[in-house]
Motif scaffolding. Structure first.
Motif, PDB file in Angstrom:
ATOM      1  N   GLU A  96       0.474  -1.025  -0.152  1.00 38.72           N
ATOM      2  CA  GLU A  96      -0.100   0.231  -0.248  1.00 38.72           C
ATOM      3  C   GLU A  96       0.596   1.287   0.035  1.00 38.72           C
ATOM      4  O   GLU A  96       0.838   2.254  -0.867  1.00 38.72           O
ATOM      5  CB  GLU A  96      -0.882  -0.148   1.501  1.00 38.72           C
ATOM      6  CG  GLU A  96      -1.796   0.733   1.569  1.00 38.72           C
ATOM      7  CD  GLU A  96      -2.651   1.430   0.054  1.00 38.72           C
ATOM      8  OE1 GLU A  96      -2.675   2.902  -0.300  1.00 38.72           O
ATOM      9  OE2 GLU A  96      -3.471   0.635  -0.275  1.00 38.72           O
ATOM     10  N   GLU A  97       2.169   1.133   0.416  1.00 40.46           N
ATOM     11  CA  GLU A  97       2.667   2.220   1.108  1.00 40.46           C
ATOM     12  C   GLU A  97       3.423   2.873   0.094  1.00 40.46           C
ATOM     13  O   GLU A  97       3.762   3.780  -0.612  1.00 40.46           O
ATOM     14  CB  GLU A  97       3.524   2.345   2.252  1.00 40.46           C
ATOM     15  CG  GLU A  97       4.374   3.458   2.344  1.00 40.46           C
ATOM     16  CD  GLU A  97       5.519   3.460   3.901  1.00 40.46           C
ATOM     17  OE1 GLU A  97       5.882   4.429   3.699  1.00 40.46           O
ATOM     18  OE2 GLU A  97       5.115   2.523   4.612  1.00 40.46           O
ATOM     19  N   HIS A 100       1.119   1.367  -3.940  1.00 37.34           N
ATOM     20  CA  HIS A 100      -0.444   1.953  -4.251  1.00 37.34           C
ATOM     21  C   HIS A 100      -0.261   3.551  -4.134  1.00 37.34           C
ATOM     22  O   HIS A 100      -0.527   3.918  -4.674  1.00 37.34           O
ATOM     23  CB  HIS A 100      -0.755   1.333  -3.841  1.00 37.34           C
ATOM     24  CG  HIS A 100      -1.426   0.181  -4.008  1.00 37.34           C
ATOM     25  ND1 HIS A 100      -1.829  -0.942  -3.172  1.00 37.34           N
ATOM     26  CD2 HIS A 100      -1.443  -0.393  -4.934  1.00 37.34           C
ATOM     27  CE1 HIS A 100      -2.760  -2.147  -3.794  1.00 37.34           C
ATOM     28  NE2 HIS A 100      -1.663  -1.516  -4.913  1.00 37.34           N
ATOM     29  N   GLN A 101       0.744   3.808  -2.946  1.00 35.18           N
ATOM     30  CA  GLN A 101       0.307   5.120  -3.009  1.00 35.18           C
ATOM     31  C   GLN A 101       1.998   5.858  -3.533  1.00 35.18           C
ATOM     32  O   GLN A 101       1.485   7.217  -3.433  1.00 35.18           O
ATOM     33  CB  GLN A 101       0.500   5.608  -0.819  1.00 35.18           C
ATOM     34  CG  GLN A 101      -0.688   5.217  -0.386  1.00 35.18           C
ATOM     35  CD  GLN A 101      -0.283   5.068   1.065  1.00 35.18           C
ATOM     36  OE1 GLN A 101       0.892   6.080   1.766  1.00 35.18           O
ATOM     37  NE2 GLN A 101      -1.554   4.955   1.920  1.00 35.18           N
ATOM     38  N   GLN A 102       3.025   5.060  -3.543  1.00 31.24           N
ATOM     39  CA  GLN A 102       4.194   6.116  -4.054  1.00 31.24           C
ATOM     40  C   GLN A 102       4.415   5.972  -5.630  1.00 31.24           C
ATOM     41  O   GLN A 102       4.765   6.411  -5.736  1.00 31.24           O
ATOM     42  CB  GLN A 102       5.255   5.942  -3.292  1.00 31.24           C
ATOM     43  CG  GLN A 102       5.345   6.578  -2.056  1.00 31.24           C
ATOM     44  CD  GLN A 102       6.191   5.761  -1.011  1.00 31.24           C
ATOM     45  OE1 GLN A 102       7.778   5.891  -1.932  1.00 31.24           O
ATOM     46  NE2 GLN A 102       6.520   5.660   0.138  1.00 31.24           N
ATOM     47  N   GLN A 205      -8.157  -0.450   9.553  1.00 34.37           N
ATOM     48  CA  GLN A 205      -8.457   0.937   8.793  1.00 34.37           C
ATOM     49  C   GLN A 205      -9.097   1.422   9.163  1.00 34.37           C
ATOM     50  O   GLN A 205      -9.175   2.951   9.362  1.00 34.37           O
ATOM     51  CB  GLN A 205      -8.914   0.220   7.913  1.00 34.37           C
ATOM     52  CG  GLN A 205      -7.908  -0.026   6.682  1.00 34.37           C
ATOM     53  CD  GLN A 205      -8.601  -0.369   5.274  1.00 34.37           C
ATOM     54  OE1 GLN A 205      -9.469  -1.058   4.926  1.00 34.37           O
ATOM     55  NE2 GLN A 205      -7.810   0.301   4.415  1.00 34.37           N
ATOM     56  N   GLN A 209      -5.143   4.856   9.183  1.00 32.37           N
ATOM     57  CA  GLN A 209      -5.277   4.772   8.307  1.00 32.37           C
ATOM     58  C   GLN A 209      -3.844   4.418   7.378  1.00 32.37           C
ATOM     59  O   GLN A 209      -2.790   4.775   6.092  1.00 32.37           O
ATOM     60  CB  GLN A 209      -6.034   6.339   7.348  1.00 32.37           C
ATOM     61  CG  GLN A 209      -6.976   5.850   7.542  1.00 32.37           C
ATOM     62  CD  GLN A 209      -8.390   4.635   6.873  1.00 32.37           C
ATOM     63  OE1 GLN A 209      -7.718   4.409   5.536  1.00 32.37           O
ATOM     64  NE2 GLN A 209      -9.025   4.072   6.973  1.00 32.37           N
ATOM     65  N   LYS A 210      -2.914   4.200   8.238  1.00 32.62           N
ATOM     66  CA  LYS A 210      -1.540   4.223   7.911  1.00 32.62           C
ATOM     67  C   LYS A 210      -0.785   3.269   7.866  1.00 32.62           C
ATOM     68  O   LYS A 210      -1.130   1.867   8.724  1.00 32.62           O
ATOM     69  CB  LYS A 210      -0.513   4.805   9.476  1.00 32.62           C
ATOM     70  CG  LYS A 210      -0.609   6.648   9.323  1.00 32.62           C
ATOM     71  CD  LYS A 210       0.471   7.085  10.961  1.00 32.62           C
ATOM     72  CE  LYS A 210       1.679   6.667  10.466  1.00 32.62           C
ATOM     73  NZ  LYS A 210       2.284   7.428  11.671  1.00 32.62           N
ATOM     74  N   PRO A 211      -0.242   3.041   6.568  1.00 33.64           N
ATOM     75  CA  PRO A 211       0.103   0.946   6.437  1.00 33.64           C
ATOM     76  C   PRO A 211       0.770   0.343   7.322  1.00 33.64           C
ATOM     77  O   PRO A 211       1.400  -0.378   7.889  1.00 33.64           O
ATOM     78  CB  PRO A 211       0.351   1.980   4.849  1.00 33.64           C
ATOM     79  CG  PRO A 211       0.129   2.912   4.389  1.00 33.64           C
ATOM     80  CD  PRO A 211      -0.477   3.156   5.638  1.00 33.64           C
TER      81      PRO A 211
END
Length: 260
Positions: A96-97, A100-102, A205, A209-211
């Motif tokens: 996720e971090e 998906h996010q980066q 979650q 919300q922080k992976p």
């Protein structure tokens, strides 16, 4: 698979039965056990991990209730389930971090090993090892620390578990905890991930919300059960069950889980 307790979990995770949710009482470097009682929740203002700890406690309580019956609870199955989910949370948090996010490519985040034996991709790498076994609040640190507090005298060989997982990629023995038959869980770790992750992840979650918090939250849940199991199971066996479940489940991705 017997999933009667899963239906119970769905009710609990959806908040339909809150009143009954309280339970009764290889890495790049050598991991070091941390004697860390992170599950001791303090006041919200004084503790930045307040929500994570509270979430871990709720996960432990709900899963305990869901897997209990009039005959009690099969502790080995509960430890296997939580270990499997905690291990899987490590990969999901990294995915996720960083993916998906980066927006980084999967191959740049993980070392991806594609098995020719079953066509499944397995995921490795330093970023994954950190929440699993190397950070202060890794699944290993939290689990081994709790085990020491309830009487563990000698740490298990974590590197041996990593070697075994690597050696069995693509084989039927992958993800099968090497536990004496009398103490085996009722299901394999992969089954617990497939059935429980979709129910427990939304709950996690809600607390963060922080992976990077997700593996810690599930590590706290493991701690809760390890503390509650004092005197009921040998702490070395309990830790072995947790890590024999966590390490292989950190290597699989749910979309490929049915093939593992």
């Amino acid at each position: 698979m017997a999933i009667q307790w899963l239906k119970r979990l769905v009710e609990l995770a959806s908040g339909k039965d809150e009143a009954k949710s309280t339970p009764a009482a290889a890495p790049s470097r050598t991991p070091v056990a941390v004697d860390m009682s992170i599950a001791a929740v303090e006041t919200k203002s004084a503790d930045p991990l307040f929500g994570v700890k509270k979430g871990g406690k709720e996960v432990a309580a709900k899963l305990f209730s869901a897997m209990s019956s009039e005959k009690g609870i099969h502790l080995e199955s509960l430890l296997c389930a939580l270990g499997a989910i905690a291990g899987y949370a490590c990969q999901i948090s990294v995915r996720e971090e960083f993916v998906h996010q980066q927006g980084r490519l999967e191959k740049d985040v993980f070392i991806v090993v594609n098995s020719k034996q079953n066509g499944v991709s397995y995921f490795f790498g330093d970023l994954l090892n950190k929440p699993l076994a190397e950070s202060k609040y890794s699944v290993w640190s939290l689990s081994s620390g709790a085990s020491q507090k309830v009487g563990l005298q000698r740490l298990i060989d974590l590197h041996d578990i990593f070697r075994h997982v690597t050696d069995t990629l693509g084989q039927s023995s992958f993800g099968v905890p090497r536990i004496p038959a009398v103490h085996k869980a009722k299901e394999l770790p992969i089954s617990y991930v497939q059935y429980l992750w979709p129910q427990l992840f939304p709950l996690a979650q809600r607390y963060s919300q922080k992976p990077g918090d997700w593996p810690v939250l599930f590590g706290v849940a493991v701690q809760e059960i390890l503390f509650a199991s004092k005197g009921l199971i040998d702490p070395e066996l309990a830790l072995q069950i947790v890590m024999e479940s966590a390490v292989p489940m950190s290597k699989i991705y749910l979309s490929d889980a049915s093939s593992v």
